[in-house]
Write a protein that holds these residues in place. Structure first.
Motif, PDB file in Angstrom:
ATOM      1  N   LYS A  95       2.390   2.276  -6.833  1.00  0.00           N
ATOM      2  CA  LYS A  95       1.864   1.489  -7.969  1.00  0.00           C
ATOM      3  C   LYS A  95       1.085   2.359  -8.954  1.00  0.00           C
ATOM      4  O   LYS A  95       1.291   2.294 -10.162  1.00  0.00           O
ATOM      5  CB  LYS A  95       0.923   0.365  -7.464  1.00  0.00           C
ATOM      6  CG  LYS A  95       1.542  -0.577  -6.472  1.00  0.00           C
ATOM      7  CD  LYS A  95       0.545  -1.603  -5.980  1.00  0.00           C
ATOM      8  CE  LYS A  95      -0.562  -1.058  -5.108  1.00  0.00           C
ATOM      9  NZ  LYS A  95      -0.144  -0.513  -3.812  1.00  0.00           N
ATOM     10  N   ASP A 125      -7.959  -5.605   3.619  1.00  0.00           N
ATOM     11  CA  ASP A 125      -6.693  -6.034   3.000  1.00  0.00           C
ATOM     12  C   ASP A 125      -6.663  -7.535   2.722  1.00  0.00           C
ATOM     13  O   ASP A 125      -5.706  -8.235   3.073  1.00  0.00           O
ATOM     14  CB  ASP A 125      -5.510  -5.565   3.858  1.00  0.00           C
ATOM     15  CG  ASP A 125      -5.377  -4.050   3.818  1.00  0.00           C
ATOM     16  OD1 ASP A 125      -6.427  -3.360   3.839  1.00  0.00           O
ATOM     17  OD2 ASP A 125      -4.256  -3.547   3.733  1.00  0.00           O
ATOM     18  N   TYR A 159      -8.806   7.297   2.316  1.00  0.00           N
ATOM     19  CA  TYR A 159      -9.603   6.246   1.663  1.00  0.00           C
ATOM     20  C   TYR A 159     -11.075   6.458   1.998  1.00  0.00           C
ATOM     21  O   TYR A 159     -11.428   7.245   2.867  1.00  0.00           O
ATOM     22  CB  TYR A 159      -9.161   4.863   2.170  1.00  0.00           C
ATOM     23  CG  TYR A 159      -7.745   4.495   1.780  1.00  0.00           C
ATOM     24  CD1 TYR A 159      -7.490   3.821   0.589  1.00  0.00           C
ATOM     25  CD2 TYR A 159      -6.665   4.811   2.597  1.00  0.00           C
ATOM     26  CE1 TYR A 159      -6.193   3.485   0.225  1.00  0.00           C
ATOM     27  CE2 TYR A 159      -5.368   4.473   2.242  1.00  0.00           C
ATOM     28  CZ  TYR A 159      -5.136   3.812   1.054  1.00  0.00           C
ATOM     29  OH  TYR A 159      -3.859   3.479   0.692  1.00  0.00           O
ATOM     30  N   THR A 218       0.847  -1.192   0.000  1.00  0.00           N
ATOM     31  CA  THR A 218       0.000   0.000   0.000  1.00  0.00           C
ATOM     32  C   THR A 218       0.888   1.251   0.000  1.00  0.00           C
ATOM     33  O   THR A 218       1.877   1.309   0.730  1.00  0.00           O
ATOM     34  CB  THR A 218      -0.967   0.002   1.219  1.00  0.00           C
ATOM     35  OG1 THR A 218      -1.711   1.223   1.199  1.00  0.00           O
ATOM     36  CG2 THR A 218      -0.237  -0.098   2.551  1.00  0.00           C
TER      37      THR A 218
HETATM   38  N1  NMN Z   1     -10.783   1.852  -2.174  1.00  0.00           N
HETATM   39  C1  NMN Z   1     -11.440   1.412  -1.116  1.00  0.00           C
HETATM   40  O1  NMN Z   1     -12.611   1.163  -1.212  1.00  0.00           O
HETATM   41  C2  NMN Z   1     -10.687   1.188   0.169  1.00  0.00           C
HETATM   42  C3  NMN Z   1     -11.393   1.304   1.351  1.00  0.00           C
HETATM   43  C4  NMN Z   1     -10.705   1.124   2.525  1.00  0.00           C
HETATM   44  C5  NMN Z   1      -9.372   0.797   2.529  1.00  0.00           C
HETATM   45  N2  NMN Z   1      -8.701   0.673   1.360  1.00  0.00           N
HETATM   46  C6  NMN Z   1      -7.274   0.319   1.405  1.00  0.00           C
HETATM   47  O2  NMN Z   1      -6.705   0.297   0.118  1.00  0.00           O
HETATM   48  C7  NMN Z   1      -5.446  -0.343   0.265  1.00  0.00           C
HETATM   49  C8  NMN Z   1      -4.984  -0.874  -1.068  1.00  0.00           C
HETATM   50  O3  NMN Z   1      -4.877   0.152  -1.993  1.00  0.00           O
HETATM   51  P1  NMN Z   1      -3.489   0.919  -2.210  1.00  0.00           P
HETATM   52  O4  NMN Z   1      -2.478  -0.137  -2.537  1.00  0.00           O
HETATM   53  O5  NMN Z   1      -3.790   1.835  -3.345  1.00  0.00           O
HETATM   54  O6  NMN Z   1      -3.152   1.648  -0.942  1.00  0.00           O
HETATM   55  C9  NMN Z   1      -5.649  -1.427   1.313  1.00  0.00           C
HETATM   56  O7  NMN Z   1      -4.577  -1.383   2.226  1.00  0.00           O
HETATM   57  C10 NMN Z   1      -6.991  -1.039   1.965  1.00  0.00           C
HETATM   58  O8  NMN Z   1      -6.906  -0.987   3.384  1.00  0.00           O
HETATM   59  C11 NMN Z   1      -9.352   0.886   0.194  1.00  0.00           C
END
Ligand code: NMN
Ligand code: ADP
Length: 200
Positions: A16, A56, A140, A12
């Protein structure tokens, strides 16, 4: 039509999305599919015993829909690209051209059926402190509750990474603390070399 599928995985906030977004600007016939776009609605994501929402894990993602999109691209890359971005011009009549799909996301190598599709796998990694710092300035939906990083995100990263390393062995690890331009030029040069080989 020849096809290449490049996986840009990583922790995370490893960088990326930043890296993936820059590639189509420099690569003809390329498109990005992001795993982040396939998160389930919050109402479908359960909490763990500590009350932390379990985002996750692959169960928090509509992987069936993501695989369906990738399948549509595989069937007709030009058509799929144009359906996503009508400004993309078809170059289907050009001989020996290759379409490139960039798939980016934090759990792309943990999903067996998806993992088998990649011609090349990259994984952006950054140290704990930098990851925590970058994550703290990201919002987020829903936002991270207090203690989420240390109580849930980091332990899950370690767990998911262990599972990935147990099943996948041809990953190119990239240092996500390098300058964005450096990461881009490294990956771009690599892909261009693959394109030359594919076009032969
Ligand atoms: N886009 C969503 O709906 C959402 C919601 C809550 C947490 N996340 C987080 O997104 C992360 C993954 O995305 P990234 O690799 O872009 O950070 C995870 O670690 C997750 O905890 C995403
Ligand atoms: N190479 C880099 N060096 C410094 N900061 C970066 C770099 N790449 C991305 N970032 C920053 O880190 C944060 C997360 O980047 P992002 O590309 O969204 O990560 P991911 O998609 O892996 O979660 C953003 O604030 C972004 O500007």
């Amino acid at each position: 039509m020849r096809k290449l599928i490049i996986g840009i995985g990583g922790m995370t906030n490893g960088g990326k999305t930043t890296l993936s977004k820059s590639l189509p600007e420099l690569l003809h016939n390329s498109l990005v599919i992001s795993q982040d776009n396939f998160f389930k609605d919050d109402s479908m994501v359960p909490a763990d015993v500590s009350g932390f929402k379990q985002y996750d894990t692959l169960d928090a993602l509509h992987m069936d829909r993501m695989m369906a999109d990738i399948g549509s691209w595989q069937e007709d890359p030009q058509g799929f690209m144009m359906s996503r971005d009508p400004s993309v011009k078809s170059t289907a009549s050009e001989p020996s051209n290759v379409c490139v799909l960039i798939v980016e996301g934090f759990l792309i190598f943990n999903h067996g059926p998806l993992n088998t599709l990649f011609n090349k796998r990259y994984f952006l990694q950054i140290p704990y402190e930098i990851c925590k710092e970058r994550r703290s300035s990201r919002v987020y939906v829903p936002p991270d509750p207090p203690g989420y990083f240390d109580g849930y995100v980091w332990p899950m990263y370690l767990k998911n990474r262990k599972a990935m390393e147990e099943t996948v062995n041809d990953i190119v690890f990239l240092d996500g603390t390098q300058k964005s331009e450096m990461l881009l030029s490294t990956v771009l040069a690599d892909i261009q070399e693959m394109l030359m080989i594919t076009q032969r």
